[in-house]
Design an enzyme around this catalytic site. Sequence first.
Site, PDB file in Angstrom:
ATOM      1  N   LYS A 212      45.395  24.476  42.722  1.00  0.00           N
ATOM      2  CA  LYS A 212      45.092  23.777  41.446  1.00  0.00           C
ATOM      3  C   LYS A 212      45.352  24.830  40.391  1.00  0.00           C
ATOM      4  O   LYS A 212      44.398  25.671  40.163  1.00  0.00           O
ATOM      5  CB  LYS A 212      43.992  22.887  41.289  1.00  0.00           C
ATOM      6  CG  LYS A 212      43.820  22.037  40.231  1.00  0.00           C
ATOM      7  CD  LYS A 212      42.716  21.807  39.403  1.00  0.00           C
ATOM      8  CE  LYS A 212      42.373  22.784  38.353  1.00  0.00           C
ATOM      9  NZ  LYS A 212      43.251  23.103  37.268  1.00  0.00           N
ATOM     10  N   GLY A 265      39.109  33.081  37.268  1.00  0.00           N
ATOM     11  CA  GLY A 265      39.121  32.312  36.109  1.00  0.00           C
ATOM     12  C   GLY A 265      37.503  32.864  35.217  1.00  0.00           C
ATOM     13  O   GLY A 265      37.227  33.980  35.547  1.00  0.00           O
ATOM     14  N   SER A 266      37.308  31.909  34.614  1.00  0.00           N
ATOM     15  CA  SER A 266      36.001  32.276  33.718  1.00  0.00           C
ATOM     16  C   SER A 266      34.541  32.253  34.676  1.00  0.00           C
ATOM     17  O   SER A 266      34.731  31.875  35.611  1.00  0.00           O
ATOM     18  CB  SER A 266      35.628  31.561  32.749  1.00  0.00           C
ATOM     19  OG  SER A 266      35.422  30.182  33.099  1.00  0.00           O
ATOM     20  N   THR A 267      33.795  33.134  34.238  1.00  0.00           N
ATOM     21  CA  THR A 267      32.459  33.675  34.884  1.00  0.00           C
ATOM     22  C   THR A 267      31.801  32.020  35.211  1.00  0.00           C
ATOM     23  O   THR A 267      31.133  31.734  35.973  1.00  0.00           O
ATOM     24  CB  THR A 267      31.598  34.630  34.203  1.00  0.00           C
ATOM     25  OG1 THR A 267      32.379  35.755  34.298  1.00  0.00           O
ATOM     26  CG2 THR A 267      30.309  35.014  34.844  1.00  0.00           C
ATOM     27  N   GLU A 293      37.327  36.194  41.167  1.00  0.00           N
ATOM     28  CA  GLU A 293      37.366  37.124  40.242  1.00  0.00           C
ATOM     29  C   GLU A 293      37.240  36.625  39.066  1.00  0.00           C
ATOM     30  O   GLU A 293      37.973  35.396  38.696  1.00  0.00           O
ATOM     31  CB  GLU A 293      38.708  37.802  40.494  1.00  0.00           C
ATOM     32  CG  GLU A 293      38.789  38.611  41.755  1.00  0.00           C
ATOM     33  CD  GLU A 293      37.961  39.853  41.719  1.00  0.00           C
ATOM     34  OE1 GLU A 293      37.426  40.099  40.943  1.00  0.00           O
ATOM     35  OE2 GLU A 293      37.494  40.123  42.986  1.00  0.00           O
ATOM     36  N   CYS A 327      42.401  40.185  32.084  1.00  0.00           N
ATOM     37  CA  CYS A 327      41.114  40.233  32.443  1.00  0.00           C
ATOM     38  C   CYS A 327      40.475  41.664  32.389  1.00  0.00           C
ATOM     39  O   CYS A 327      39.165  42.098  32.005  1.00  0.00           O
ATOM     40  CB  CYS A 327      40.720  39.631  34.017  1.00  0.00           C
ATOM     41  SG  CYS A 327      41.867  40.290  34.954  1.00  0.00           S
ATOM     42  N   GLU A 425      32.691  38.127  26.240  1.00  0.00           N
ATOM     43  CA  GLU A 425      34.429  38.467  26.534  1.00  0.00           C
ATOM     44  C   GLU A 425      35.092  37.363  25.349  1.00  0.00           C
ATOM     45  O   GLU A 425      34.558  36.315  25.250  1.00  0.00           O
ATOM     46  CB  GLU A 425      34.468  37.689  27.790  1.00  0.00           C
ATOM     47  CG  GLU A 425      36.242  37.807  28.305  1.00  0.00           C
ATOM     48  CD  GLU A 425      36.455  37.194  29.474  1.00  0.00           C
ATOM     49  OE1 GLU A 425      35.964  36.105  30.191  1.00  0.00           O
ATOM     50  OE2 GLU A 425      37.208  37.842  30.349  1.00  0.00           O
TER      51      GLU A 425
HETATM   52  P1  NAD Z   1      39.023  29.026  33.361  1.00  0.00           P
HETATM   53  O1  NAD Z   1      37.728  29.093  34.076  1.00  0.00           O
HETATM   54  O2  NAD Z   1      38.938  28.099  32.176  1.00  0.00           O
HETATM   55  O3  NAD Z   1      40.064  28.125  34.403  1.00  0.00           O
HETATM   56  C1  NAD Z   1      40.257  28.783  35.724  1.00  0.00           C
HETATM   57  C2  NAD Z   1      40.654  27.491  36.550  1.00  0.00           C
HETATM   58  O4  NAD Z   1      39.562  26.838  36.775  1.00  0.00           O
HETATM   59  C3  NAD Z   1      41.509  26.464  35.743  1.00  0.00           C
HETATM   60  O5  NAD Z   1      42.466  26.019  36.920  1.00  0.00           O
HETATM   61  C4  NAD Z   1      40.556  25.180  35.516  1.00  0.00           C
HETATM   62  O6  NAD Z   1      41.484  24.144  35.502  1.00  0.00           O
HETATM   63  C5  NAD Z   1      39.803  25.299  36.774  1.00  0.00           C
HETATM   64  N1  NAD Z   1      38.438  24.621  36.688  1.00  0.00           N
HETATM   65  C6  NAD Z   1      37.754  24.659  35.344  1.00  0.00           C
HETATM   66  N2  NAD Z   1      36.598  23.843  35.596  1.00  0.00           N
HETATM   67  C7  NAD Z   1      36.683  23.738  36.916  1.00  0.00           C
HETATM   68  C8  NAD Z   1      35.628  23.064  37.857  1.00  0.00           C
HETATM   69  N3  NAD Z   1      34.638  22.413  37.521  1.00  0.00           N
HETATM   70  N4  NAD Z   1      35.948  22.715  38.949  1.00  0.00           N
HETATM   71  C9  NAD Z   1      37.349  23.154  39.482  1.00  0.00           C
HETATM   72  N5  NAD Z   1      38.244  24.006  38.811  1.00  0.00           N
HETATM   73  C10 NAD Z   1      37.812  24.015  37.549  1.00  0.00           C
HETATM   74  O7  NAD Z   1      39.776  30.319  33.130  1.00  0.00           O
HETATM   75  P2  NAD Z   1      41.040  30.640  32.242  1.00  0.00           P
HETATM   76  O8  NAD Z   1      41.106  30.384  31.041  1.00  0.00           O
HETATM   77  O9  NAD Z   1      42.215  29.889  33.053  1.00  0.00           O
HETATM   78  O10 NAD Z   1      41.241  32.324  32.556  1.00  0.00           O
HETATM   79  C11 NAD Z   1      40.853  33.052  31.945  1.00  0.00           C
HETATM   80  C12 NAD Z   1      39.714  33.791  32.567  1.00  0.00           C
HETATM   81  O11 NAD Z   1      39.967  34.358  33.682  1.00  0.00           O
HETATM   82  C13 NAD Z   1      38.763  34.835  31.622  1.00  0.00           C
HETATM   83  O12 NAD Z   1      37.535  34.848  31.779  1.00  0.00           O
HETATM   84  C14 NAD Z   1      39.372  36.151  32.670  1.00  0.00           C
HETATM   85  O13 NAD Z   1      38.479  37.391  32.466  1.00  0.00           O
HETATM   86  C15 NAD Z   1      39.414  35.703  34.003  1.00  0.00           C
HETATM   87  N6  NAD Z   1      40.295  36.438  34.652  1.00  0.00           N
HETATM   88  C16 NAD Z   1      39.841  37.298  35.776  1.00  0.00           C
HETATM   89  C17 NAD Z   1      40.607  37.871  36.598  1.00  0.00           C
HETATM   90  C18 NAD Z   1      40.098  39.114  37.455  1.00  0.00           C
HETATM   91  O14 NAD Z   1      40.818  39.638  38.357  1.00  0.00           O
HETATM   92  N7  NAD Z   1      38.784  39.122  37.576  1.00  0.00           N
HETATM   93  C19 NAD Z   1      42.132  37.877  36.348  1.00  0.00           C
HETATM   94  C20 NAD Z   1      42.631  37.104  35.443  1.00  0.00           C
HETATM   95  C21 NAD Z   1      41.618  36.348  34.866  1.00  0.00           C
END
Ligand code: NAD
Length: 543
Positions: A212, A265-267, A293, A327, A425
Site C-alpha cells: 500500500k 513513514g511518519s513516527t 523507518e 527523512c 520534524e
Molecule cells: P505517513 O506516515 O503519513 O504515511 C506513510 C504510509 O502510511 C502511507 O502509505 C499512509 O497511507 C500509511 N498510513 C497512514 N496511516 C495508516 C494506518 N493507520 N494504517 C496503515 N497505514 C497507514 O508518512 P509520509 O508523509 O508518506 O512520509 C513522510 C514521513 O516518512 C516523514 O516523517 C519522514 O521522515 C519519513 N521517512 C522516513 C524515512 C527513513 O528511512 N527513516 C525515509 C523516508 C521517509
Amino acid sequence: MAKGIFNIPYPVNEPVGAYQSGSSERKSIKEFLKKLKSKEMDVPMFIGGEEIRTGNLAPINPPHDHQHLLGNYHVGDETHVNQAIQAALNAREQWAALTWEHRASIFLKAADLIAGPYRDLINGTTMLGQSKNIFQAEIDAACELIDFLKFNAYYMQTIYEDQPDSQDGMWNRLEYRPLEGFVFAITPFNFTSIGANLAASPALMGNTVVWKPSETQIYSAWAFMEIMREAGLPAGVINLIYTDGPMTGDIVFNHKDLGGIHFTGSTRTFQHIWKEVGKNIENYRAYPRVVGETGGKDFIIAHSSSDPEEVATAIIRGGFEFQGQKCSAASRVYVPSNIWDAVKDKLVKDVSEIKMGSPEDFRNFMNAVIDKRAFDKIKGFIEQAKDANNAEVLTGGNCDDSKGYFIQPTIIVAHDPQFVTMCEEIFGPVVTIYVYEPENFEETLKLVDETSPYALTGAVFSKDRYAIDLAMKKLENSAGNFYINDKPTGAVVGQQPFGGARGSGTNDKAGSAMNLLRWVSARTIKETFVPPKDFRYPFMEEE
Ligand code: NAD
C-alpha cells in the site's frame, strides 16, 4: 532444485546520469515528460496478477501544477484489501518453493530494465508525480532503485552462504525460510526507490506481499509494477492496492497470517501500527516482524575550526534538495559565533540564487512540496517563526500555492535552542539555526543529543580531530547515519546502509543484509550420519 552453487554478479553502484545540456539522455527525458503530460493515464491496482479497475477514480496531479491531470487511479475498498491478502497467501507456496536463483533473476532483470528501456518511465513519473528535478529523480527512482535490486540479490546470497560449523559425524545447516503468512509493505511519498524496495526486498527473500503506497506516490509505484511484470514477477507475489491507510491497517493488523510489516513513514503512524500489532498479538500465527523507518530531526553541528563555505553548502544541499522532504534532510544547525557572519553571508547569497519551479525546467534546483496538507503544515511553522520574539526569518518565508505548492527555501535563526522549529520534524524546505559560543562546544553537543526524540542522521563539520572525536562520542546514539564533514543526506546503497534508532525507527538498515534478515526465519537442521544404538554413555560403565 539448483544443481550448482551459483554466484550473483558482483554489484556496482549505478552511475548517475549528468543530463547536461545537449546530451542524449536530457533530450530523451524531456520528450518523455511531454508524452506523459499529453495523456491521462488510467492507473489500475494489481491483485493476483490482474489489473483491477474499480471505477472509483482519484486524480493524479503534479504538485507543481495542481490543476494539470496526469491521470486517475482506481481507489480500492475493504474487498480489495482482502483480495490482495488472499492473492498473496495463494501465491506463497509456489513462490517460496522457487529456487533462489530464479527469484534473483527476476529482480536483476528489473534492475536492468530500469537502467535501460524504462529509465525515463521511472524518472518521468517521479519527476511529475512527486515534483523532483531530474537529478533528484535520477538518484532516487533510477539509481537507488537499481542499487537496491542488485545489492539485495547479492546480500541474499551472502545470507544463504552463512552456515554453521559441523563436527565429525554430523552436518549442520541453516535454511533461510521466508516468513509464514504475508508481508505488508506500507510506503511513503518521498522516495520511489524506498516504496519499491519495501515491497521488493521481502519478495526477493521468498515472501509474498501486499503493498500500500502513499496516495501521492501512486504514479511511480504503478510504473514500478509495470516493470516488475515485464521482468516476469509471477502473479500474486506483490499486490499493489490504493486503499485508505487506516482502513487497510484495520484489516491487515487483525489478520492471523500477518507475517511482517515493512514500513517507512511518519513516527506517529508507525507508533500506531506497533500498538495495533501489540493489541492483536494473541491472534497471530507467528510474531510479525515489525520493521519501520520513520521521522527525523537531522542536525549539522559546526565546530569553531570548520570552514564556513563548506558548512553553508552542506546546509543548502542537505536542507533544501527535494524541498527538504528527505527523512535525512538537515533541519537544525548549530553554528559557532566565530564563523556565523561568514556562514550567514554565504547562505543569504546562495539562497537568493536558488531557482524554484517545475521540474520540467531543468534550471530549477527546487520544486514544489508534495500536497496541500504538507504546504499548510510547513507554512504554519514559518508563520510561527515570523510571529515569535525568540526567532527570526533570515531568508525566504514566502509560500504560494496558486499554481503549485511552492515554499521558498527558508532559514530561521532561533535565539532559543528549544524553539519549535529546532525540535519538530517539518518535512519541508525550512532550516533553523542556533548560534552558540565556541567555548560551549561540548554543552552544545549535549543539546544536539537531547533536543529531539529522533536519531536518524547528523553531521559534524570540523578541522580539529579532537573535536570530531568528541562529537562522535557524545553523539554516539543521536544518529544512525553520522557524517563527518559532509551533508547528512545522500546515503548510497552498499556504501552507507541507511536507518536510525530512537524515535526514527528500528534501524534495520535498508539496502543491507541486516534488513533482509528480517524477512527470513531460519531453520536449523542437524543431520547425524551414524545415529547411536545404545542409550548408555561410557561414564556409566562398571568400575
Ligand atoms: P505517513 O506516515 O503519513 O504515511 C506513510 C504510509 O502510511 C502511507 O502509505 C499512509 O497511507 C500509511 N498510513 C497512514 N496511516 C495508516 C494506518 N493507520 N494504517 C496503515 N497505514 C497507514 O508518512 P509520509 O508523509 O508518506 O512520509 C513522510 C514521513 O516518512 C516523514 O516523517 C519522514 O521522515 C519519513 N521517512 C522516513 C524515512 C527513513 O528511512 N527513516 C525515509 C523516508 C521517509
